[in-house]
Design an enzyme around this catalytic site. Sequence first.
Site, PDB file in Angstrom:
ATOM      1  N   LYS A 128       0.935  -1.162  -0.107  1.00  0.00           N
ATOM      2  CA  LYS A 128       0.061   0.023   0.113  1.00  0.00           C
ATOM      3  C   LYS A 128       0.904   1.105   0.083  1.00  0.00           C
ATOM      4  CE  LYS A 128      -1.843   2.939   2.794  1.00  0.00           C
ATOM      5  NZ  LYS A 128      -1.883   4.151   1.654  1.00  0.00           N
ATOM      6  N   GLU A 132       9.838   1.803  10.054  1.00  0.00           N
ATOM      7  CA  GLU A 132      11.031   2.898   9.698  1.00  0.00           C
ATOM      8  C   GLU A 132      10.290   4.247   9.924  1.00  0.00           C
ATOM      9  OE1 GLU A 132      13.037   5.566   8.514  1.00  0.00           O
ATOM     10  OE2 GLU A 132      12.785   4.682   6.590  1.00  0.00           O
ATOM     11  N   CYS A 162      13.653  10.926   5.866  1.00  0.00           N
ATOM     12  CA  CYS A 162      13.798  10.779   7.472  1.00  0.00           C
ATOM     13  C   CYS A 162      15.223  10.796   8.096  1.00  0.00           C
ATOM     14  CB  CYS A 162      13.507   9.377   7.670  1.00  0.00           C
ATOM     15  SG  CYS A 162      14.229   7.996   6.624  1.00  0.00           S
ATOM     16  N   GLU A 176      10.241  16.975  13.754  1.00  0.00           N
ATOM     17  CA  GLU A 176      10.710  16.826  12.520  1.00  0.00           C
ATOM     18  C   GLU A 176       9.756  17.514  11.769  1.00  0.00           C
ATOM     19  OE1 GLU A 176      11.603  12.857   9.856  1.00  0.00           O
ATOM     20  OE2 GLU A 176       9.731  12.867  10.996  1.00  0.00           O
TER      21      GLU A 176
END
Length: 484
Positions: free
Chosen positions: A167, A241, A275, A376
């Site tokens: 997905k 992750e 990331c 972040e």
Amino acid sequence: MDGQRVAPAQGRMFPSTNPYTGEVWAEIPEAGPEDVAKAVAAAKQAFEREWRHTPGVKRAALMIKLAGLIERDAERMSRIETTDNGKVVRETKPQMLWVGRQLRYVAGYADKLFGQQVPVDQANILDYLTLEPYGVAALITAWNSPLSLLANKLAPALAAGNCVVVKPSEHASASTLEFASLVEEAGFPAGVFNVVTGGADTGRALVEDPGVALVSFTGSPAVGREIAAMAGRRLVPVKLELGGKSPNIIFDDADLDRATVGALAGIFGATGQTCVAGSRLLVQRKVLDEVVKRLAARAGQIRLGDPLDPATEMGTVANEPQFRRILAAIENAKTQGAKLVAGGARAQGPGLGSGYFVEPTIFTDVDNSSHLAQEEIFGPVLAIIPFDTEEEAVRLANDSRYGLAAGLWTRDLSRAMRVSRAMQAGSVWVNTYRALSAQAPFGGFKESGIGRERGDAGLREYLTTRNIMIDYSDEVRDPFAIKT
């Protein structure tokens, strides 16, 4: 699914918007629970019927053929992905080649999944271990690098003998759907590789499907927590992750030419939408002014423009919601005492049109406890934090709930060894940044995730162990006898 392109059961579609032009350029099927259930059933049937019994050498051959196809079509596939998420084609094309590299490297393991004999205490007992696939793996990827992230999961899943239901993010699904055509062309059995597209409801249906035996997710920590909770209720393993707020440390003995280029690439490469972005730059005070001057000057020269133009150095933010979040974070930082030295607004000008462009932005004198340093942003926003001593640098670097990556720049080998060992991060780069290898495992500490991708460690995430014990003696063993 099951080797066929099928319309969604409820007939719903959703638009994909080109973040450079602002125009809808594709319509994507929205898979509902019925579609997800069919995809998982197809994967489970393919696993039981054929794929788990397929010799490793044949699985490897199919993976290598697929690698050749993505390499053949790297230009076309990179343009599809760039159109979908705004990442410059000078980055997406190497990522297509990376997909091929991942498939080729991990394919080499497929016929080398050796078991192990166990020396047990009893005589005339043969005990051994075999490595086994889980079954159906749900692979959920993010919008910033759809096929590159998929390769990290798909290659080991297939080599280990699992079937998959993928997905992709609803913000960037087109390249994954097109990749499915290459899987078909490579000759994989129907049902080994399936794609369902849609948003949160589609992902939830996939994770909660009883036929899914393992879940691997790349994305935000908030969504990662939800997925882990759903998987936990079914007691299936989950690999996560997640995000990062990675420190990139420049010591005063560093080669500043290399260090400043590395710092720029670490945050402005991929428009900061990675990331491992080196979004916290820790600079020793002796060289702080020089580093800030160099970075601010070069940031102002970064070429923004059409992501499909190979000359463009930085593209758009991938979608409007993320664009708004980045601008809001910049405005918030301006009120928190940090000093703005570059950028700080929506980028406008010739060739930029209505695209989701953000100026390469640099703040200095940033407090490490501030929102800018701790959250972040996932955009081209750099927070520069000064430090005086090595011990302070380590303390500041580790003062984060994340632990995905870290970088350090120094000519002192002893310092490099000390600091790299002290970093609470899954990947530490010394005198380089954002360097990747198919052989090297990747993953985070703390809230940056669970498990590893790539390399031998990444392959092991898609295998479980079976123990087999055989009594080949002629002895009738009394289960109630007392043994001394």
